[in-house]
Design a protein around this motif. Structure first.
Motif, PDB file in Angstrom:
ATOM      1  N   PRO A 194      11.687  18.428 -12.255  1.00 13.56           N
ATOM      2  CA  PRO A 194      12.721  17.433 -11.912  1.00 13.56           C
ATOM      3  C   PRO A 194      12.446  16.737 -10.584  1.00 13.56           C
ATOM      4  N   VAL A 195      11.888  17.456  -9.631  1.00 14.92           N
ATOM      5  CA  VAL A 195      11.584  16.859  -8.333  1.00 14.92           C
ATOM      6  C   VAL A 195      10.527  15.768  -8.495  1.00 14.92           C
ATOM      7  N   CYS A 196       9.487  16.062  -9.264  1.00 11.91           N
ATOM      8  CA  CYS A 196       8.427  15.072  -9.481  1.00 11.91           C
ATOM      9  C   CYS A 196       8.948  13.858 -10.249  1.00 11.91           C
ATOM     10  N   LEU A 197       9.772  14.099 -11.252  1.00 16.74           N
ATOM     11  CA  LEU A 197      10.322  12.981 -12.016  1.00 16.74           C
ATOM     12  C   LEU A 197      11.251  12.123 -11.166  1.00 16.74           C
ATOM     13  N   MET A 198      12.026  12.748 -10.298  1.00 14.05           N
ATOM     14  CA  MET A 198      12.902  11.967  -9.407  1.00 14.05           C
ATOM     15  C   MET A 198      12.071  11.205  -8.376  1.00 14.05           C
ATOM     16  N   GLY A 199      10.979  11.783  -7.922  1.00 15.91           N
ATOM     17  CA  GLY A 199      10.085  11.061  -7.012  1.00 15.91           C
ATOM     18  C   GLY A 199       9.516   9.818  -7.668  1.00 15.91           C
ATOM     19  N   LEU A 200       9.105   9.958  -8.929  1.00 13.95           N
ATOM     20  CA  LEU A 200       8.624   8.798  -9.674  1.00 13.95           C
ATOM     21  C   LEU A 200       9.738   7.769  -9.853  1.00 13.95           C
ATOM     22  N   GLY A 201      10.940   8.254 -10.176  1.00 19.50           N
ATOM     23  CA  GLY A 201      12.084   7.348 -10.362  1.00 19.50           C
ATOM     24  C   GLY A 201      12.423   6.576  -9.101  1.00 19.50           C
ATOM     25  N   VAL A 202      12.441   7.255  -7.974  1.00 21.55           N
ATOM     26  CA  VAL A 202      12.740   6.575  -6.705  1.00 21.55           C
ATOM     27  C   VAL A 202      11.640   5.563  -6.381  1.00 21.55           C
ATOM     28  N   GLY A 203      10.398   5.913  -6.666  1.00 19.70           N
ATOM     29  CA  GLY A 203       9.302   4.978  -6.442  1.00 19.70           C
ATOM     30  C   GLY A 203       9.432   3.731  -7.301  1.00 19.70           C
ATOM     31  N   VAL A 204       9.821   3.907  -8.558  1.00 21.15           N
ATOM     32  CA  VAL A 204      10.004   2.761  -9.451  1.00 21.15           C
ATOM     33  C   VAL A 204      11.169   1.895  -8.983  1.00 21.15           C
ATOM     34  N   ILE A 205      12.257   2.524  -8.566  1.00 22.64           N
ATOM     35  CA  ILE A 205      13.401   1.762  -8.055  1.00 22.64           C
ATOM     36  C   ILE A 205      12.999   0.968  -6.817  1.00 22.64           C
ATOM     37  N   GLY A 206      12.261   1.586  -5.909  1.00 23.71           N
ATOM     38  CA  GLY A 206      11.800   0.888  -4.706  1.00 23.71           C
ATOM     39  C   GLY A 206      10.890  -0.280  -5.041  1.00 23.71           C
ATOM     40  N   LEU A 207       9.997  -0.083  -6.011  1.00 28.44           N
ATOM     41  CA  LEU A 207       9.106  -1.152  -6.424  1.00 28.44           C
ATOM     42  C   LEU A 207       9.882  -2.311  -7.050  1.00 28.44           C
ATOM     43  N   VAL A 208      10.866  -1.993  -7.880  1.00 27.95           N
ATOM     44  CA  VAL A 208      11.678  -3.047  -8.509  1.00 27.95           C
ATOM     45  C   VAL A 208      12.449  -3.835  -7.451  1.00 27.95           C
ATOM     46  N   ILE A 209      13.049  -3.141  -6.492  1.00 30.85           N
ATOM     47  CA  ILE A 209      13.785  -3.833  -5.420  1.00 30.85           C
ATOM     48  C   ILE A 209      12.848  -4.742  -4.639  1.00 30.85           C
ATOM     49  N   PRO A 261       0.818  -1.229   0.000  1.00 30.55           N
ATOM     50  CA  PRO A 261       0.000   0.000   0.000  1.00 30.55           C
ATOM     51  C   PRO A 261       0.844   1.268   0.000  1.00 30.55           C
ATOM     52  N   VAL A 262       1.954   1.248   0.698  1.00 21.77           N
ATOM     53  CA  VAL A 262       2.826   2.428   0.745  1.00 21.77           C
ATOM     54  C   VAL A 262       3.409   2.699  -0.638  1.00 21.77           C
ATOM     55  N   LEU A 263       3.872   1.655  -1.312  1.00 20.76           N
ATOM     56  CA  LEU A 263       4.415   1.821  -2.659  1.00 20.76           C
ATOM     57  C   LEU A 263       3.347   2.307  -3.633  1.00 20.76           C
ATOM     58  N   ALA A 264       2.161   1.746  -3.546  1.00 13.70           N
ATOM     59  CA  ALA A 264       1.089   2.131  -4.465  1.00 13.70           C
ATOM     60  C   ALA A 264       0.630   3.571  -4.222  1.00 13.70           C
ATOM     61  N   ILE A 265       0.381   3.926  -2.982  1.00 13.92           N
ATOM     62  CA  ILE A 265      -0.111   5.275  -2.667  1.00 13.92           C
ATOM     63  C   ILE A 265       0.965   6.320  -2.960  1.00 13.92           C
ATOM     64  N   GLY A 266       2.195   6.022  -2.573  1.00 12.28           N
ATOM     65  CA  GLY A 266       3.291   6.960  -2.838  1.00 12.28           C
ATOM     66  C   GLY A 266       3.505   7.188  -4.321  1.00 12.28           C
ATOM     67  N   SER A 267       3.475   6.115  -5.092  1.00 16.73           N
ATOM     68  CA  SER A 267       3.656   6.253  -6.535  1.00 16.73           C
ATOM     69  C   SER A 267       2.503   7.039  -7.161  1.00 16.73           C
ATOM     70  N   MET A 268       1.292   6.784  -6.716  1.00 12.79           N
ATOM     71  CA  MET A 268       0.144   7.513  -7.254  1.00 12.79           C
ATOM     72  C   MET A 268       0.213   9.009  -6.910  1.00 12.79           C
ATOM     73  N   LEU A 269       0.665   9.332  -5.706  1.00  9.56           N
ATOM     74  CA  LEU A 269       0.793  10.744  -5.335  1.00  9.56           C
ATOM     75  C   LEU A 269       1.850  11.451  -6.181  1.00  9.56           C
ATOM     76  N   TRP A 270       2.977  10.770  -6.421  1.00  5.97           N
ATOM     77  CA  TRP A 270       4.008  11.361  -7.274  1.00  5.97           C
ATOM     78  C   TRP A 270       3.512  11.507  -8.707  1.00  5.97           C
ATOM     79  N   LEU A 271       2.739  10.540  -9.175  1.00  2.00           N
ATOM     80  CA  LEU A 271       2.185  10.627 -10.525  1.00  2.00           C
ATOM     81  C   LEU A 271       1.214  11.796 -10.637  1.00  2.00           C
ATOM     82  N   ILE A 272       0.363  11.968  -9.642  1.00  2.00           N
ATOM     83  CA  ILE A 272      -0.582  13.096  -9.643  1.00  2.00           C
ATOM     84  C   ILE A 272       0.173  14.419  -9.604  1.00  2.00           C
ATOM     85  N   ALA A 273       1.189  14.502  -8.760  1.00  8.50           N
ATOM     86  CA  ALA A 273       1.982  15.731  -8.678  1.00  8.50           C
ATOM     87  C   ALA A 273       2.674  16.024 -10.006  1.00  8.50           C
TER      88      ALA A 273
END
Length: 79
Positions: free
Chosen positions: A45-60, A17-29
């Protein structure tokens, strides 16, 4: 004398849930910043890096979960 520590409920230790909600918030932003034009250009750039970190966390998480299900020695347990 040591006391037993109670186990956390599954809903508190589940990262999905944390990964899903966090990623959705970054996507909305990101969508809001891109739709606003040049007004928030410095926030892109901040929003894109937030999305990138979320994707990296999800992959890990997914790699660790797959390893745990296969029984790899180096994988985390309880995923």
């Amino acid at each position: 004398m040591t006391q037993k520590v109670p186990q956390l409920p599954a809903r508190w230790s589940d990262p999905r849930p944390v990964l899903a909600i966090g990623s959705m918030l970054w996507l909305i932003a990101t969508v809001v910043v891109w739709a606003s034009g040049d007004r928030w250009a410095t926030g892109r750039p901040v929003c894109l890096m937030g999305l990138g970190v979320g994707v990296i966390g999800l992959v890990i998480y997914l790699v660790q979960r797959r390893g745990a299900r296969r029984g790899d020695k180096g994988a985390q347990t309880g995923l």
